[in-house]
Design a protein around this motif. Sequence first.
Motif, PDB file in Angstrom:
ATOM      1  N   ALA A 169       0.835  -1.207   0.000  1.00  0.00           N
ATOM      2  CA  ALA A 169       0.000   0.000   0.000  1.00  0.00           C
ATOM      3  C   ALA A 169       0.864   1.249   0.000  1.00  0.00           C
ATOM      4  O   ALA A 169       1.945   1.279   0.595  1.00  0.00           O
ATOM      5  N   ARG A 170       0.373   2.266  -0.674  1.00  0.00           N
ATOM      6  CA  ARG A 170       1.043   3.562  -0.700  1.00  0.00           C
ATOM      7  C   ARG A 170       0.594   4.413   0.495  1.00  0.00           C
ATOM      8  O   ARG A 170      -0.140   3.958   1.363  1.00  0.00           O
ATOM      9  N   GLY A 172      -5.079  10.702  -0.506  1.00  0.00           N
ATOM     10  CA  GLY A 172      -5.358  10.858  -1.924  1.00  0.00           C
ATOM     11  C   GLY A 172      -5.416   9.558  -2.691  1.00  0.00           C
ATOM     12  O   GLY A 172      -6.137   8.623  -2.331  1.00  0.00           O
ATOM     13  N   TYR A 173      -4.608   9.496  -3.776  1.00  0.00           N
ATOM     14  CA  TYR A 173      -4.579   8.292  -4.600  1.00  0.00           C
ATOM     15  C   TYR A 173      -4.091   7.083  -3.814  1.00  0.00           C
ATOM     16  O   TYR A 173      -4.448   5.946  -4.121  1.00  0.00           O
ATOM     17  N   ASP A 180      -7.957   1.090  -1.065  1.00  0.00           N
ATOM     18  CA  ASP A 180      -9.341   0.607  -1.142  1.00  0.00           C
ATOM     19  C   ASP A 180      -9.490  -0.435  -2.249  1.00  0.00           C
ATOM     20  O   ASP A 180     -10.177  -1.444  -2.067  1.00  0.00           O
ATOM     21  N   TYR A 181      -8.848  -0.189  -3.403  1.00  0.00           N
ATOM     22  CA  TYR A 181      -8.865  -1.186  -4.481  1.00  0.00           C
ATOM     23  C   TYR A 181      -8.344  -2.527  -3.977  1.00  0.00           C
ATOM     24  O   TYR A 181      -8.952  -3.581  -4.194  1.00  0.00           O
ATOM     25  N   PHE A 211      -2.832  -4.796  -9.899  1.00  0.00           N
ATOM     26  CA  PHE A 211      -4.027  -4.115 -10.405  1.00  0.00           C
ATOM     27  C   PHE A 211      -3.708  -2.672 -10.768  1.00  0.00           C
ATOM     28  O   PHE A 211      -2.702  -2.095 -10.340  1.00  0.00           O
ATOM     29  N   CYS A 212      -4.586  -2.084 -11.565  1.00  0.00           N
ATOM     30  CA  CYS A 212      -4.503  -0.658 -11.885  1.00  0.00           C
ATOM     31  C   CYS A 212      -5.919  -0.167 -12.152  1.00  0.00           C
ATOM     32  O   CYS A 212      -6.842  -0.967 -12.319  1.00  0.00           O
ATOM     33  N   GLY A 213      -6.084   1.136 -12.201  1.00  0.00           N
ATOM     34  CA  GLY A 213      -7.386   1.692 -12.542  1.00  0.00           C
ATOM     35  C   GLY A 213      -7.757   1.319 -13.967  1.00  0.00           C
ATOM     36  O   GLY A 213      -6.890   1.091 -14.810  1.00  0.00           O
ATOM     37  N   SER A 214      -9.045   1.252 -14.248  1.00  0.00           N
ATOM     38  CA  SER A 214      -9.503   0.894 -15.581  1.00  0.00           C
ATOM     39  C   SER A 214     -10.003   2.121 -16.324  1.00  0.00           C
ATOM     40  O   SER A 214     -10.773   2.920 -15.786  1.00  0.00           O
TER      41      SER A 214
END
Length: 428
Positions: free
Chosen positions: A21-22, A26-27, A33-34, A155-158
Amino acid sequence: MEDISQLFRSDNKGKKVLLFAREPTGYGNLFRDYGDKIIKNHLKADSYEILSDYPLKTDFYIDLNKYSKTDFTAEDYAFFESVLDFESIIKNDRFFRIHIPYLEALNYIFNCSKFLLEFFRANKYDILVTNMPDCYVVDLLTQIARHFGVSVVSFCGSSFGKAHCRITERGEVNNVRDITEDEIDDFIAEIQSKSVQPYVSSKKQVYQKVAKYYFTYKLKYFWHYLIQFKLLNNKNYRYLMTVVDTYPRNLLDIFGVSSLFTNNVESFKERDTKKIVYIPLHYHPESTTEYWVPRENYLSYYPSLFKTISSYSKRGYTVLVKEHTASYLRRERKVYKDILSFENTYLISPFVSTFEMFDISEYIVVWTGTTGVEAIMSDKKVVLAESEVYYSRGLLPFVGDEGEARSLTRKEKEEVARVCLESIVAIK
């Protein structure tokens, strides 16, 4: 290590899971959460522990100052040399590639690798869940975790929906769920609709963001880079990357740059459209142009971009290079000047719609990103600049083989849609 497709179709209760986790802001919170939703809703694991390169809200902190050269053993160096690909790690990481000497980059890699090596020797895990590699820390983490037999889920944002994320480490396809025909039909219809009536950010919104990020950079340069990194020797990557991230840094790269772009694409319709190539600029630096191109001799995005423009320019094509809205006035002016130095090459304003570009172009040339999918669904001929990532599994030609380019059939479009969708999971 289990196959990722099986992990997502299994009950992983009882397995030991680690989430990278970062920072919890923010992001960083968004990606936390992802990871939480992936672990609980899709992997169906009981619980997890957190590893972070930020000291707050974590079970384990990656302390990059913990080890020095005197701590490395002969066994450690043997591990570094046999397991790690130093050249790839340095080339892909924007801070290493742009800002520091080679030997200094090696020191960062050794220190981080030593920490992770000792961590996985002392702690056993079945599954690692992490955002896709976007810096050397995550790159090393995924490589070393696999060495210890840990299954890695990245994972990454879609780009195809804010309520979803893509399960991929370096752009590869992972079949993590079964897709229905209705989903495929809806996906194709939505992409076609976006191409016909595209969203284009207003100039006001873009200029407001440019102003905001210009002053944000000045503050971050002082606090993150000069104070935290230089003065306090805090090696957290969020402090290092300040000098290489996509901020507008210089007023000379902001004022007067708009004059280099054209908004009038109607004039190009008078030309032979079969000799017009549309190249959408990618947001850069970014993971998709750093870690998603697996070809070994791929240097980095800009050299590849100039090589591609040169190929078309020297063959008599008209090359239309359209800026990415999110990168407008954030690149160095020199990049734009270099693009315009090629014959028959034009910079197109980011406020021109994607559909207008499709309408006047014979070929759409892409590296990664969603434009290629949009073009496919709009019956355009798509050409790949570098290695195939997830679009079509061999259906698209590369630069130089334009004679093989064609519009895909409905069945082929459905397969492209399936490939895009089977790596995407809902985040609710």
